[in-house]
Design a protein around this motif. Structure first.
Motif, PDB file in Angstrom:
ATOM      1  N   GLN A   1     -31.952 -13.632  -3.397  1.00  0.00           N
ATOM      2  CA  GLN A   1     -32.225 -13.439  -4.070  1.00  0.00           C
ATOM      3  C   GLN A   1     -33.471 -12.434  -3.497  1.00  0.00           C
ATOM      4  O   GLN A   1     -33.652 -11.068  -3.999  1.00  0.00           O
ATOM      5  N   ILE A   2     -34.301 -12.912  -2.946  1.00  0.00           N
ATOM      6  CA  ILE A   2     -35.787 -12.425  -2.314  1.00  0.00           C
ATOM      7  C   ILE A   2     -34.432 -11.457  -1.311  1.00  0.00           C
ATOM      8  O   ILE A   2     -35.085  -9.746  -1.396  1.00  0.00           O
ATOM      9  N   ILE A   3     -33.727 -11.405  -0.485  1.00  0.00           N
ATOM     10  CA  ILE A   3     -33.168 -10.298   0.078  1.00  0.00           C
ATOM     11  C   ILE A   3     -32.756  -9.693  -0.642  1.00  0.00           C
ATOM     12  O   ILE A   3     -32.282  -8.018  -0.742  1.00  0.00           O
ATOM     13  N   PHE A   4     -32.144  -9.309  -1.846  1.00  0.00           N
ATOM     14  CA  PHE A   4     -31.284  -8.680  -2.846  1.00  0.00           C
ATOM     15  C   PHE A   4     -32.162  -7.996  -3.663  1.00  0.00           C
ATOM     16  O   PHE A   4     -32.144  -6.945  -3.642  1.00  0.00           O
ATOM     17  N   LYS A   5     -33.308  -8.350  -3.992  1.00  0.00           N
ATOM     18  CA  LYS A   5     -33.997  -7.755  -4.657  1.00  0.00           C
ATOM     19  C   LYS A   5     -34.907  -6.853  -3.716  1.00  0.00           C
ATOM     20  O   LYS A   5     -35.075  -5.859  -3.702  1.00  0.00           O
ATOM     21  N   ILE A   6     -35.081  -7.057  -2.131  1.00  0.00           N
ATOM     22  CA  ILE A   6     -36.133  -5.742  -1.520  1.00  0.00           C
ATOM     23  C   ILE A   6     -35.192  -4.601  -1.026  1.00  0.00           C
ATOM     24  O   ILE A   6     -35.255  -3.360  -1.167  1.00  0.00           O
ATOM     25  N   LEU A   7     -33.865  -4.855  -0.608  1.00  0.00           N
ATOM     26  CA  LEU A   7     -32.615  -3.770  -0.643  1.00  0.00           C
ATOM     27  C   LEU A   7     -32.124  -3.484  -1.845  1.00  0.00           C
ATOM     28  O   LEU A   7     -31.971  -1.689  -1.642  1.00  0.00           O
ATOM     29  N   ARG A   8     -32.324  -4.229  -3.485  1.00  0.00           N
ATOM     30  CA  ARG A   8     -32.277  -3.102  -4.006  1.00  0.00           C
ATOM     31  C   ARG A   8     -33.406  -1.594  -4.674  1.00  0.00           C
ATOM     32  O   ARG A   8     -32.929  -1.091  -4.910  1.00  0.00           O
ATOM     33  N   MET A   9     -33.874  -2.324  -4.353  1.00  0.00           N
ATOM     34  CA  MET A   9     -35.655  -1.312  -3.963  1.00  0.00           C
ATOM     35  C   MET A   9     -35.677  -0.687  -3.388  1.00  0.00           C
ATOM     36  O   MET A   9     -35.689   0.727  -3.662  1.00  0.00           O
ATOM     37  N   ASN A  10     -34.833  -0.344  -2.573  1.00  0.00           N
ATOM     38  CA  ASN A  10     -34.298   0.222  -1.078  1.00  0.00           C
ATOM     39  C   ASN A  10     -33.078   1.391  -1.967  1.00  0.00           C
ATOM     40  O   ASN A  10     -32.781   2.093  -0.718  1.00  0.00           O
ATOM     41  N   ASP A  11     -32.409   0.902  -2.726  1.00  0.00           N
ATOM     42  CA  ASP A  11     -31.356   2.070  -3.061  1.00  0.00           C
ATOM     43  C   ASP A  11     -30.320   1.557  -2.272  1.00  0.00           C
ATOM     44  O   ASP A  11     -28.686   2.636  -2.525  1.00  0.00           O
ATOM     45  N   TYR A  12     -29.913   0.133  -2.118  1.00  0.00           N
ATOM     46  CA  TYR A  12     -28.695  -0.849  -1.089  1.00  0.00           C
ATOM     47  C   TYR A  12     -27.924  -0.616  -2.307  1.00  0.00           C
ATOM     48  O   TYR A  12     -28.515  -1.451  -3.084  1.00  0.00           O
ATOM     49  N   PRO A  13     -26.108  -0.634  -2.594  1.00  0.00           N
ATOM     50  CA  PRO A  13     -25.463  -1.069  -3.096  1.00  0.00           C
ATOM     51  C   PRO A  13     -24.905  -2.415  -2.836  1.00  0.00           C
ATOM     52  O   PRO A  13     -25.813  -3.043  -2.406  1.00  0.00           O
ATOM     53  N   ALA A  14     -25.393  -2.943  -4.561  1.00  0.00           N
ATOM     54  CA  ALA A  14     -25.326  -4.548  -4.619  1.00  0.00           C
ATOM     55  C   ALA A  14     -23.740  -5.139  -3.780  1.00  0.00           C
ATOM     56  O   ALA A  14     -24.188  -6.008  -3.138  1.00  0.00           O
ATOM     57  N   LYS A  15     -22.670  -4.100  -3.792  1.00  0.00           N
ATOM     58  CA  LYS A  15     -21.817  -4.576  -3.338  1.00  0.00           C
ATOM     59  C   LYS A  15     -21.934  -4.980  -1.849  1.00  0.00           C
ATOM     60  O   LYS A  15     -21.448  -6.148  -0.747  1.00  0.00           O
ATOM     61  N   LEU A  16     -22.382  -3.606  -1.326  1.00  0.00           N
ATOM     62  CA  LEU A  16     -23.284  -4.025   0.051  1.00  0.00           C
ATOM     63  C   LEU A  16     -23.822  -4.960   0.918  1.00  0.00           C
ATOM     64  O   LEU A  16     -23.793  -5.479   1.852  1.00  0.00           O
ATOM     65  N   ILE A  17     -24.931  -4.990   0.104  1.00  0.00           N
ATOM     66  CA  ILE A  17     -26.061  -6.580   0.467  1.00  0.00           C
ATOM     67  C   ILE A  17     -24.724  -7.524   0.169  1.00  0.00           C
ATOM     68  O   ILE A  17     -25.163  -8.989   0.599  1.00  0.00           O
ATOM     69  N   ASN A  18     -23.993  -7.810  -1.299  1.00  0.00           N
ATOM     70  CA  ASN A  18     -23.320  -8.883  -0.919  1.00  0.00           C
ATOM     71  C   ASN A  18     -22.743  -9.462   0.158  1.00  0.00           C
ATOM     72  O   ASN A  18     -22.745 -10.260   0.381  1.00  0.00           O
ATOM     73  N   ARG A  19     -22.339  -8.390   0.416  1.00  0.00           N
ATOM     74  CA  ARG A  19     -21.191  -9.033   1.633  1.00  0.00           C
ATOM     75  C   ARG A  19     -21.437  -9.387   2.641  1.00  0.00           C
ATOM     76  O   ARG A  19     -21.623 -10.051   3.427  1.00  0.00           O
ATOM     77  N   LEU A  20     -23.083  -8.441   3.116  1.00  0.00           N
ATOM     78  CA  LEU A  20     -23.694  -8.339   4.375  1.00  0.00           C
ATOM     79  C   LEU A  20     -24.701  -9.507   4.477  1.00  0.00           C
ATOM     80  O   LEU A  20     -24.403 -11.000   5.618  1.00  0.00           O
ATOM     81  N   THR A  21     -24.653 -10.561   3.149  1.00  0.00           N
ATOM     82  CA  THR A  21     -25.753 -11.676   3.233  1.00  0.00           C
ATOM     83  C   THR A  21     -24.598 -12.536   3.610  1.00  0.00           C
ATOM     84  O   THR A  21     -24.646 -14.046   3.672  1.00  0.00           O
ATOM     85  N   ASN A  22     -23.749 -12.648   2.760  1.00  0.00           N
ATOM     86  CA  ASN A  22     -22.230 -13.497   2.676  1.00  0.00           C
ATOM     87  C   ASN A  22     -22.415 -13.747   4.580  1.00  0.00           C
ATOM     88  O   ASN A  22     -21.849 -14.966   4.858  1.00  0.00           O
ATOM     89  N   LYS A  23     -22.002 -12.472   5.211  1.00  0.00           N
ATOM     90  CA  LYS A  23     -21.220 -11.975   6.238  1.00  0.00           C
ATOM     91  C   LYS A  23     -22.232 -13.140   7.173  1.00  0.00           C
ATOM     92  O   LYS A  23     -22.095 -13.761   8.070  1.00  0.00           O
ATOM     93  N   LEU A  24     -23.502 -12.780   6.910  1.00  0.00           N
ATOM     94  CA  LEU A  24     -24.699 -12.737   8.318  1.00  0.00           C
ATOM     95  C   LEU A  24     -24.832 -14.702   7.537  1.00  0.00           C
ATOM     96  O   LEU A  24     -25.507 -15.442   9.189  1.00  0.00           O
ATOM     97  N   THR A  25     -25.408 -14.595   6.282  1.00  0.00           N
ATOM     98  CA  THR A  25     -25.695 -16.403   6.464  1.00  0.00           C
ATOM     99  C   THR A  25     -25.126 -17.613   6.791  1.00  0.00           C
ATOM    100  O   THR A  25     -24.902 -18.589   7.468  1.00  0.00           O
ATOM    101  N   ASN A  26     -23.734 -17.098   6.743  1.00  0.00           N
ATOM    102  CA  ASN A  26     -22.329 -17.836   6.858  1.00  0.00           C
ATOM    103  C   ASN A  26     -21.832 -18.131   8.741  1.00  0.00           C
ATOM    104  O   ASN A  26     -21.629 -19.390   8.626  1.00  0.00           O
ATOM    105  N   SER A  27     -22.565 -17.089   9.542  1.00  0.00           N
ATOM    106  CA  SER A  27     -22.565 -17.232  10.041  1.00  0.00           C
ATOM    107  C   SER A  27     -23.722 -17.537  10.504  1.00  0.00           C
ATOM    108  O   SER A  27     -23.274 -18.473  12.446  1.00  0.00           O
ATOM    109  N   GLN A  28     -24.860 -17.703  10.485  1.00  0.00           N
ATOM    110  CA  GLN A  28     -25.874 -18.695  11.205  1.00  0.00           C
ATOM    111  C   GLN A  28     -26.414 -19.689  10.343  1.00  0.00           C
ATOM    112  O   GLN A  28     -26.934 -19.398   8.766  1.00  0.00           O
ATOM    113  N   PRO A  29     -26.897 -20.520  11.171  1.00  0.00           N
ATOM    114  CA  PRO A  29     -27.178 -21.476  10.912  1.00  0.00           C
ATOM    115  C   PRO A  29     -28.469 -21.777   9.904  1.00  0.00           C
ATOM    116  O   PRO A  29     -29.174 -21.406  10.696  1.00  0.00           O
ATOM    117  N   HIS A  30     -28.761 -22.532   8.290  1.00  0.00           N
ATOM    118  CA  HIS A  30     -29.742 -21.834   7.825  1.00  0.00           C
ATOM    119  C   HIS A  30     -31.141 -22.646   8.653  1.00  0.00           C
ATOM    120  O   HIS A  30     -30.939 -24.167   9.341  1.00  0.00           O
TER     121      HIS A  30
END
Length: 291
Positions: A29-58
């Motif tokens: 949610q924090i990442i989505f808010k910051i990137l949307r404030m910088n005019d990143y498309p929502a679809k691109l944010i979700n794709r990058l977030t799912n891709k990277l968070t799934n490949s990296q251990p929390h």
């Protein structure tokens, strides 16, 4: 586009790796808010977030040093093998960014040479666009320069260097010339006595005493300059070696290595060729104007 995506990916990775007091959903949610404030498309944010968070251990899932999991083996964070040596040597290089071409070159290098990482750099930098806004420094106030003073009575020139202001160095030459003029005014015409009084300082004053010629320090010309003080002696010797009609002593170039001889000869020949070519061009233009 690749640079913008890289910025977003780095933000996601930093949040995932450095945060340990929030859940994965809160981080998204924090990442989505910051990137949307910088005019990143929502679809691109979700794709990058799912891709990277799934490949990296929390971070919460990584065992800490205080409470390691049982029967666990140490994680080799340095990417080393059993012998402690790196598995690969990664080379980082930068290339000027050219649309389409840069991405193609990076893709080819990535496939052919995986251990080479390419980063793009801008061609039109701020320094090139804005330029130098500083006021030019007047020649008398420049330092770390090689200068030339022509003789008033013959084609000879004197070449020298100074680490101080050029104006201050000219004061030194003028002081020696004034001492010589004072002796002449007092009737001291003995060359040896003049040399003992003001000679031995520079080849300039020696030429004045021996040939009764005069140098005008107001006609000084800067022929080279450098930001590194240690380069001045080399520059001075190179210019003395390349100047045939200099009054400087030959001992002034004894420290110049012979490996520079061929380079200086080539440079000197090229200067003569360019000078002759310019003279011919000027002559042709003059003839055309006359016609």
């Amino acid at each position: 586009m690749s640079m913008k995506i890289n910025v977003a990916e780095n933000l996601i990775l930093r949040v995932n790796r450095l945060t340990n007091n929030q859940t994965l959903q809160q981080q998204k949610q924090i990442i989505f808010k910051i990137l949307r404030m910088n005019d990143y498309p929502a679809k691109l944010i979700n794709r990058l977030t799912n891709k990277l968070t799934n490949s990296q251990p929390h971070q919460n899932e990584i065992a800490t040093a205080e409470n390691p999991p049982e029967n666990s083996q140490a994680v080799n964070t340095n990417n080393n093998n059993d012998h402690g040596a790196p598995t690969e040597n990664v080379l980082y290089r930068s290339l000027p960014y050219v649309p389409v071409l840069s991405s193609q070159i990076s893709r080819i290098l990535k496939n052919q040479i995986p251990n080479v990482k390419i980063a793009s750099k801008a061609i039109n930098t701020t320094a090139k666009i804005i330029g130098n806004n500083k006021d030019p420094v007047e020649p008398p106030l420049q330092s770390n320069v090689v200068y030339r003073i022509p003789c008033n009575d013959c084609p000879m020139v004197y070449i020298g260097m100074t680490r101080n202001y050029l104006r201050q160095r000219m004061y030194g030459h003028q002081t020696d010339i004034n001492k010589y003029n004072t002796m002449i005014a007092n009737g001291i015409n003995d060359t040896q006595q003049q040399m003992d009084t003001v000679g031995g300082h520079t080849a300039l004053i020696e030429h004045i005493i021996k040939h009764k010629h005069m140098f005008d320090t107001n006609r000084v010309e800067i022929i080279d300059k450098t930001h590194k003080t240690s380069n001045l002696p080399i520059l001075e010797m190179c210019h003395i070696s390349n100047t045939a009609n200099t009054v400087n002593r030959r001992t002034d170039v004894e420290g110049l290595s012979i490996i520079y001889a061929g380079i200086l000869h080539t440079y000197k020949t090229r200067l003569k060729t360019n000078s002759a070519r310019n003279d011919n061009t000027n002559t042709n233009v003059t003839q055309q104007v006359d016609l």
